[in-house]
Enzyme design. Structure first.
Site, PDB file in Angstrom:
ATOM      1  N   CYS A 125      -6.030  10.922  -1.276  1.00  0.00           N
ATOM      2  CA  CYS A 125      -4.741  10.419  -1.779  1.00  0.00           C
ATOM      3  C   CYS A 125      -4.635  10.625  -3.282  1.00  0.00           C
ATOM      4  O   CYS A 125      -3.545  10.685  -3.832  1.00  0.00           O
ATOM      5  CB  CYS A 125      -4.614   8.943  -1.439  1.00  0.00           C
TER       6      CYS A 125
ATOM      7  N   GLU B 239      -0.641   1.295   0.212  1.00  0.00           N
ATOM      8  CA  GLU B 239      -1.160   2.445  -0.546  1.00  0.00           C
ATOM      9  C   GLU B 239      -0.717   3.671   0.221  1.00  0.00           C
ATOM     10  O   GLU B 239      -1.183   3.907   1.334  1.00  0.00           O
ATOM     11  CB  GLU B 239      -2.699   2.411  -0.584  1.00  0.00           C
TER      12      GLU B 239
HETATM   13  P1  NAP Z   1      -0.788   7.249   9.021  1.00  0.00           P
HETATM   14  O1  NAP Z   1      -0.452   8.137  10.148  1.00  0.00           O
HETATM   15  O2  NAP Z   1       0.311   6.515   8.368  1.00  0.00           O
HETATM   16  O3  NAP Z   1      -1.881   6.236   9.584  1.00  0.00           O
HETATM   17  C1  NAP Z   1      -2.494   5.309   8.741  1.00  0.00           C
HETATM   18  C2  NAP Z   1      -3.004   4.148   9.555  1.00  0.00           C
HETATM   19  O4  NAP Z   1      -1.897   3.440  10.098  1.00  0.00           O
HETATM   20  C3  NAP Z   1      -3.866   4.549  10.747  1.00  0.00           C
HETATM   21  O5  NAP Z   1      -4.915   3.623  10.857  1.00  0.00           O
HETATM   22  C4  NAP Z   1      -2.911   4.445  11.912  1.00  0.00           C
HETATM   23  O6  NAP Z   1      -3.556   4.189  13.129  1.00  0.00           O
HETATM   24  C5  NAP Z   1      -2.113   3.240  11.495  1.00  0.00           C
HETATM   25  N1  NAP Z   1      -0.825   3.105  12.144  1.00  0.00           N
HETATM   26  C6  NAP Z   1       0.004   4.077  12.569  1.00  0.00           C
HETATM   27  N2  NAP Z   1       1.124   3.529  13.061  1.00  0.00           N
HETATM   28  C7  NAP Z   1       0.998   2.186  12.940  1.00  0.00           C
HETATM   29  C8  NAP Z   1       1.821   1.073  13.269  1.00  0.00           C
HETATM   30  N3  NAP Z   1       3.006   1.234  13.809  1.00  0.00           N
HETATM   31  N4  NAP Z   1       1.355  -0.160  13.002  1.00  0.00           N
HETATM   32  C9  NAP Z   1       0.164  -0.345  12.438  1.00  0.00           C
HETATM   33  N5  NAP Z   1      -0.668   0.663  12.106  1.00  0.00           N
HETATM   34  C10 NAP Z   1      -0.245   1.916  12.353  1.00  0.00           C
HETATM   35  O7  NAP Z   1      -1.532   8.019   7.862  1.00  0.00           O
HETATM   36  P2  NAP Z   1      -2.779   9.014   7.978  1.00  0.00           P
HETATM   37  O8  NAP Z   1      -2.271  10.294   8.549  1.00  0.00           O
HETATM   38  O9  NAP Z   1      -3.955   8.370   8.613  1.00  0.00           O
HETATM   39  O10 NAP Z   1      -3.173   9.188   6.442  1.00  0.00           O
HETATM   40  C11 NAP Z   1      -2.633  10.183   5.626  1.00  0.00           C
HETATM   41  C12 NAP Z   1      -1.718   9.601   4.588  1.00  0.00           C
HETATM   42  O11 NAP Z   1      -2.356   8.513   3.955  1.00  0.00           O
HETATM   43  C13 NAP Z   1      -1.398  10.574   3.487  1.00  0.00           C
HETATM   44  O12 NAP Z   1      -0.023  10.595   3.299  1.00  0.00           O
HETATM   45  C14 NAP Z   1      -2.100  10.010   2.264  1.00  0.00           C
HETATM   46  O13 NAP Z   1      -1.432  10.250   1.064  1.00  0.00           O
HETATM   47  C15 NAP Z   1      -2.164   8.585   2.557  1.00  0.00           C
HETATM   48  N6  NAP Z   1      -3.323   7.982   1.888  1.00  0.00           N
HETATM   49  C16 NAP Z   1      -3.100   7.143   0.847  1.00  0.00           C
HETATM   50  C17 NAP Z   1      -4.166   6.541   0.205  1.00  0.00           C
HETATM   51  C18 NAP Z   1      -3.956   5.593  -0.936  1.00  0.00           C
HETATM   52  O14 NAP Z   1      -4.905   4.914  -1.304  1.00  0.00           O
HETATM   53  N7  NAP Z   1      -2.786   5.502  -1.509  1.00  0.00           N
HETATM   54  C19 NAP Z   1      -5.465   6.791   0.635  1.00  0.00           C
HETATM   55  C20 NAP Z   1      -5.648   7.663   1.687  1.00  0.00           C
HETATM   56  C21 NAP Z   1      -4.568   8.247   2.307  1.00  0.00           C
HETATM   57  P3  NAP Z   1      -3.849   5.356  14.205  1.00  0.00           P
HETATM   58  O15 NAP Z   1      -4.748   6.313  13.548  1.00  0.00           O
HETATM   59  O16 NAP Z   1      -4.491   4.596  15.297  1.00  0.00           O
HETATM   60  O17 NAP Z   1      -2.531   5.949  14.546  1.00  0.00           O
END
Ligand code: NAP
Length: 522
Positions: free
Chosen positions: A295, A256
């Site tokens: 999102c 997602e």
């Molecule tokens: P993110 O930086 O991609 O992080 C998301 C999750 O992934 C966090 O728990 C992060 O952990 C983890 N993560 C990061 N690198 C990883 C790796 N190499 N392996 C495994 N896990 C890893 O995103 P975010 O900044 O938290 O969220 C914002 C984005 O999410 C926006 O672009 C938004 O559109 C999207 N979003 C989408 C939805 C949907 O349902 N489609 C819902 C909400 C948000 P750490 O925090 O520990 O780094």
């Protein structure tokens, strides 16, 4: 200082090494710290698979549903304390926090009810049995069985309660154990929920584990019966998909990701009508709720030329009157974004969009209320506007994950608008506001394939719809293309990701005795 621990292998474990800080985005003060260095993820995975999996599979859907009901109540009973944590660590207003926390308890309650309906079974039939031979003796039946691995859930920072709960509800009801990992920056609410879940004492050992911080080498221990449900940025989603061990073992991955959700005002809608007000309220809510960090939030607003100035001016007026500042104060509608990095990203994103659309509200000096000067990760609600859709590019491919949307003038013709909406490359949800059935039909068929969900706003449902920004467990959440290609929730559909569909062929009486058969009415 509060130190978060992970709950793995049936016990709370504290990481070593230099910790990561969780801060209050309003004051920039540290509220907790955490580390997962030294956590034995190989053991955590195996423990969940073996102990948690066996215990869950031994339970019926009704029993798993009861377990979810207890979890839902545990959240609801502690709602006020969780709201305080969401204000402190997420920059949520009280209303933002309720949206997340009530979403969590509500989704668990919804799946508890589904478990009750599914009753005493432990597997699901997929459709009716099929005659495969000359006579009905040789029979086929598709069946969904719980996968034998662990479901790893990785969540984004914006919904620390709902993200944990909605994914866990589906996996646990399907009979799969979970390892849940919230985003580190806002993990305080998830950590507290995990503590409440343990205190509720309804989860079998190993059914739900919790990682408070970096996932370390967790994903390298996964194999062919495991699944990953990821929510976050496209970049992280892609990096996970490309991990060689996951590819080699065909680990099932649901992503997602980002989405440039659109709102479309139909050419039939006149200013001041009920449908017009619904549209304006939805756009305003999505720009301001959770400081635009949803999102599902509307990022692109398409309006017919003759309504462009009305919409721009009315929205601008409301946004200028919006209280921005310390989210714990009355009258504040928009709190800070979650982290310093978020603020940098949102600010840079607005600058990028401002190269092709004019800033109507949001530029110039800005003082958040009730906050020490210079402190906090605040971004003012920002409306951009483009008089013509012709030269727009970044508006369609750059998601600004904050209180920001772009208003775009169009011809109002369904084909033109649909072509513009599709430039977003696939989204979670878009909303169309019209009372004209022909326009509604054109939009459903033209933009439907680009979305996981469409909200058709009209005067008939104006008093009932919560708007596109609210994810309801009854219908699916997810979308094609840019949105990650994933699908979650949607009632019993949400269980299928955690189940293996197996076609069983054999003697009809034997299969029906073992698997049961679909009740046919009448
Ligand atoms: P993110 O930086 O991609 O992080 C998301 C999750 O992934 C966090 O728990 C992060 O952990 C983890 N993560 C990061 N690198 C990883 C790796 N190499 N392996 C495994 N896990 C890893 O995103 P975010 O900044 O938290 O969220 C914002 C984005 O999410 C926006 O672009 C938004 O559109 C999207 N979003 C989408 C939805 C949907 O349902 N489609 C819902 C909400 C948000 P750490 O925090 O520990 O780094």
């Amino acid at each position: 200082m509060l130190i978060l621990e992970s709950f793995v292998g049936g016990e709370w474990v504290r990481g070593s090494g230099s910790p990561q800080a969780l801060v209050n985005p309003t004051t920039e003060e540290k509220v907790a710290e955490t580390s997962t260095v030294g956590v034995d993820f190989a053991r955590a995975v195996q423990f969940a698979r073996v102990e948690g999996g066996a215990a869950l599979r031994a339970m019926t859907f009704a029993e798993r549903g009861e377990m979810l009901r207890t979890l839902s109540r545990a959240i609801h009973k502690n709602r006020d304390a969780l709201i305080e944590l969401a204000i402190a660590n997420g920059g949520n207003t009280r209303s933002d926090a309720k949206f997340d926390i009530d979403g969590a308890s509500g989704t668990l309650a919804f799946y508890a009810e589904l478990g009750k309906e599914l009753g005493a079974q432990k597997h699901l039939l997929d459709g009716d049995g099929i005659q495969l031979g000359r006579s009905p003796r040789f029979w086929g039946q598709h069946v969904f069985l719980p996968r034998r691995g662990v479901a790893v859930h990785i969540n984004a920072f914006n919904f620390p309660a709902w993200g944990l709960a909605e994914k866990a509800a589906c996996a646990l009801l399907a009979g799969m154990p979970v390892i849940s990992k919230p985003a580190t920056s806002t993990a305080l609410v998830s950590f507290q929920i995990m503590k409440l879940f343990n205190e509720a004492n309804c989860l079998p050992r190993g059914a739900l584990s919790f990682v408070a911080g970096s996932p370390g080498d967790l994903l390298s221990h996964l194999g062919g019966q495991d699944v990953i449900a990821f929510t976050g940025s496209s970049d992280t989603g892609s990096a996970i998909r490309l991990m060689p061990n996951l590819q080699k073992a065909s680990v099932r991955i649901n992503v997602e990701a980002d989405s440039l959700n659109a709102a479309v005002l139909g050419p039939d809608v006149s200013q001041g009508s009920e449908t017009y007000r619904l549209f304006l309220n939805d756009v305003y809510r999505d720009m301001t709720q959770k400081a635009g960090q949803k999102c599902t939030a509307i990022r692109r607003v398409f309006v017919p030329q003759d309504q462009f100035e009305n919409v721009r001016d009315e929205l601008a007026e409301r946004l200028r009157d919006t209280g921005v500042g310390d989210p714990s104060l009355d009258g504040i509608v928009v709190g800070p974004v979650a982290t310093a990095q978020q603020k940098r990203d949102v600010t840079a994103g607005i600058e990028l969009l401002a190269k092709e659309a004019a800033i109507v509200v949001g530029s110039g000096p800005f003082e958040p209320k009730g906050v020490p000067t210079g402190k906090g990760y605040f971004v003012p609600p920002t409306l951009l506007a483009a008089q013509s859709a012709d030269q727009l590019a970044r508006v369609h491919d750059h998601e600004v994950f904050g209180p920001c949307s772009t208003l775009i003038s169009t011809s109002g013709k369904a084909a033109d608008v649909a072509a513009q909406v599709a430039k977003g490359g696939g989204g979670l949800v878009s909303s169309v506001y019209t009372d004209d059935r022909d326009f509604a039909a054109d939009m459903i068929f033209e933009i439907g394939p680009w979305h996981g969900r469409l909200v058709m706003g009209s005067e008939k449902i104006a008093d009932q719809t919560p708007g596109p920004g609210t994810v309801l467990p009854h219908t699916i959440h997810g979308g094609p293309g840019r949105a990650g290609g994933g699908e979650e929730l949607g009632g019993s559909r949400g269980l299928l990701f955690y189940s293996q569909r197996t076609a069983v062929q054999g003697s009809r009486p034997i299969l029906e005795a073992i698997l049961g058969k679909k009740e046919t009415k009448g």
